[in-house]
Design a protein around this motif. Structure first.
Motif, PDB file in Angstrom:
ATOM      1  N   GLN A   5       0.827  -1.195   0.000  1.00 29.03           N
ATOM      2  CA  GLN A   5       0.000   0.000   0.000  1.00 29.03           C
ATOM      3  C   GLN A   5       0.864   1.249   0.000  1.00 29.03           C
ATOM      4  OE1 GLN A   5      -3.322  -0.243  -0.188  1.00 29.03           O
ATOM      5  NE2 GLN A   5      -3.196  -2.463  -0.133  1.00 29.03           N
ATOM      6  N   ALA A   6       0.330   2.295  -0.557  1.00 30.52           N
ATOM      7  CA  ALA A   6       1.058   3.573  -0.607  1.00 30.52           C
ATOM      8  C   ALA A   6       0.620   4.489   0.530  1.00 30.52           C
ATOM      9  CB  ALA A   6       0.822   4.241  -1.948  1.00 30.52           C
ATOM     10  N   PHE A   7       0.376   3.925   1.711  1.00 31.57           N
ATOM     11  CA  PHE A   7       0.043   4.744   2.868  1.00 31.57           C
ATOM     12  C   PHE A   7       0.744   4.175   4.098  1.00 31.57           C
ATOM     13  CE2 PHE A   7      -3.384   1.662   2.304  1.00 31.57           C
ATOM     14  CZ  PHE A   7      -3.438   1.061   3.560  1.00 31.57           C
ATOM     15  N   PRO A   8       0.919   5.005   5.138  1.00 32.82           N
ATOM     16  CA  PRO A   8       1.661   4.557   6.318  1.00 32.82           C
ATOM     17  C   PRO A   8       1.003   3.361   6.998  1.00 32.82           C
ATOM     18  CG  PRO A   8       1.337   6.929   6.368  1.00 32.82           C
ATOM     19  CD  PRO A   8       0.492   6.394   5.236  1.00 32.82           C
ATOM     20  N   ALA A   9       1.842   2.514   7.570  1.00 28.32           N
ATOM     21  CA  ALA A   9       1.368   1.368   8.337  1.00 28.32           C
ATOM     22  C   ALA A   9       2.299   1.180   9.530  1.00 28.32           C
ATOM     23  CB  ALA A   9       1.348   0.116   7.471  1.00 28.32           C
ATOM     24  N   LEU A  10       1.743   0.777  10.646  1.00 30.66           N
ATOM     25  CA  LEU A  10       2.525   0.530  11.849  1.00 30.66           C
ATOM     26  C   LEU A  10       3.225  -0.815  11.740  1.00 30.66           C
ATOM     27  CD1 LEU A  10       3.241   1.436  14.724  1.00 30.66           C
ATOM     28  CD2 LEU A  10       1.200   0.219  15.498  1.00 30.66           C
ATOM     29  N   LEU A  11       4.532  -0.826  11.992  1.00 29.23           N
ATOM     30  CA  LEU A  11       5.313  -2.060  11.993  1.00 29.23           C
ATOM     31  C   LEU A  11       5.886  -2.275  13.380  1.00 29.23           C
ATOM     32  CD1 LEU A  11       7.344  -1.692   8.691  1.00 29.23           C
ATOM     33  CD2 LEU A  11       5.384  -3.167   9.085  1.00 29.23           C
ATOM     34  N   ASP A  12       5.905  -3.515  13.809  1.00 30.89           N
ATOM     35  CA  ASP A  12       6.497  -3.851  15.095  1.00 30.89           C
ATOM     36  C   ASP A  12       7.892  -4.407  14.880  1.00 30.89           C
ATOM     37  OD1 ASP A  12       4.355  -3.141  16.771  1.00 30.89           O
ATOM     38  OD2 ASP A  12       3.341  -5.027  16.337  1.00 30.89           O
ATOM     39  N   PHE A  13       8.892  -3.731  15.437  1.00 36.18           N
ATOM     40  CA  PHE A  13      10.257  -4.239  15.464  1.00 36.18           C
ATOM     41  C   PHE A  13      10.469  -4.854  16.836  1.00 36.18           C
ATOM     42  CE2 PHE A  13      10.724  -1.516  11.859  1.00 36.18           C
ATOM     43  CZ  PHE A  13      11.812  -1.995  11.155  1.00 36.18           C
ATOM     44  N   PRO A  14      11.353  -5.829  16.943  1.00 34.72           N
ATOM     45  CA  PRO A  14      11.676  -6.352  18.275  1.00 34.72           C
ATOM     46  C   PRO A  14      12.150  -5.205  19.170  1.00 34.72           C
ATOM     47  CG  PRO A  14      12.654  -7.719  16.562  1.00 34.72           C
ATOM     48  CD  PRO A  14      12.089  -6.509  15.883  1.00 34.72           C
ATOM     49  N   GLN A  15      11.891  -5.282  20.467  1.00 37.17           N
ATOM     50  CA  GLN A  15      12.213  -4.182  21.379  1.00 37.17           C
ATOM     51  C   GLN A  15      13.671  -3.770  21.347  1.00 37.17           C
ATOM     52  OE1 GLN A  15      10.716  -5.318  25.221  1.00 37.17           O
ATOM     53  NE2 GLN A  15       8.858  -4.139  24.885  1.00 37.17           N
ATOM     54  N   GLU A  16      14.561  -4.710  21.133  1.00 36.42           N
ATOM     55  CA  GLU A  16      15.986  -4.374  21.125  1.00 36.42           C
ATOM     56  C   GLU A  16      16.415  -3.714  19.818  1.00 36.42           C
ATOM     57  OE1 GLU A  16      15.592  -8.501  19.476  1.00 36.42           O
ATOM     58  OE2 GLU A  16      14.761  -7.486  21.208  1.00 36.42           O
ATOM     59  N   GLN A  17      15.526  -3.629  18.833  1.00 40.06           N
ATOM     60  CA  GLN A  17      15.854  -3.051  17.528  1.00 40.06           C
ATOM     61  C   GLN A  17      15.257  -1.644  17.417  1.00 40.06           C
ATOM     62  OE1 GLN A  17      17.879  -4.337  15.365  1.00 40.06           O
ATOM     63  NE2 GLN A  17      18.090  -6.336  16.306  1.00 40.06           N
ATOM     64  N   GLU A  18      16.015  -0.635  17.810  1.00 36.96           N
ATOM     65  CA  GLU A  18      15.574   0.744  17.717  1.00 36.96           C
ATOM     66  C   GLU A  18      15.961   1.303  16.345  1.00 36.96           C
ATOM     67  OE1 GLU A  18      16.561   4.955  19.888  1.00 36.96           O
ATOM     68  OE2 GLU A  18      16.693   3.104  21.062  1.00 36.96           O
ATOM     69  N   VAL A  19      14.995   1.787  15.597  1.00 34.76           N
ATOM     70  CA  VAL A  19      15.230   2.289  14.242  1.00 34.76           C
ATOM     71  C   VAL A  19      15.868   3.677  14.312  1.00 34.76           C
ATOM     72  CG1 VAL A  19      14.113   2.999  12.081  1.00 34.76           C
ATOM     73  CG2 VAL A  19      13.363   0.924  13.261  1.00 34.76           C
ATOM     74  N   SER A  20      16.947   3.859  13.526  1.00 36.55           N
ATOM     75  CA  SER A  20      17.638   5.148  13.517  1.00 36.55           C
ATOM     76  C   SER A  20      17.512   5.890  12.192  1.00 36.55           C
ATOM     77  CB  SER A  20      19.115   4.959  13.859  1.00 36.55           C
ATOM     78  OG  SER A  20      19.740   4.131  12.911  1.00 36.55           O
TER      79      SER A  20
END
Length: 90
Positions: A5-20
Motif C-alpha cells: 500500500q502507498a500509505f503509512p502502516a505501523l510495523l512492530d520491530f523487536p524491542q531491542e531493535q531501535e530504528v535510527s
C-alpha cells in the motif's frame, strides 16, 4: 497475498531493535537499526529488498547477507527501483 500500500502502516520491530534511519522508494522501504541491521519491505521485483530473491513482503525482514559478510549498515537511500546502502566492516 501481498497488499503493498502507498500509505503509512505501523510495523512492530523487536524491542531491542531501535530504528535510527528510514528511506522510502517507489514501492519499498528500508530501515537501519542502531546496531547496524538493515530491514527492508515492500515490492521486491528487481531485488531492491536485498534478500537475494525478487520476492515482495508486507513485513520487514532483516537483510541477512550484510550480517553474514560482517557488515554494519550506516546509511540507506532508496531510489525508484533500487536501494543504496553505505556499510562498514564490524
Amino acid at each position: 497475498f501481498i497488499s503493498i500500500q502507498a500509505f503509512p502502516a505501523l510495523l512492530d520491530f523487536p524491542q531491542e531493535q531501535e530504528v535510527s534511519k528510514v528511506s522510502c522508494g517507489s514501492r519499498h522501504t528500508a530501515a537501519i537499526t542502531r546496531n547496524g541491521d538493515l530491514y527492508t519491505w515492500g515490492w521486491g521485483k528487481y531485488g531492491q529488498l536485498g534478500h537475494e530473491d525478487a520476492g515482495s513482503s508486507d513485513q520487514q525482514r532483516r537483510v541477512e547477507v550484510l550480517a553474514a559478510q560482517g557488515l554494519r549498515a550506516e546509511d540507506v537511500v532508496c531510489g525508484p527501483w533500487t536501494t543504496y546502502v553505505c556499510v562498514r566492516e564490524q
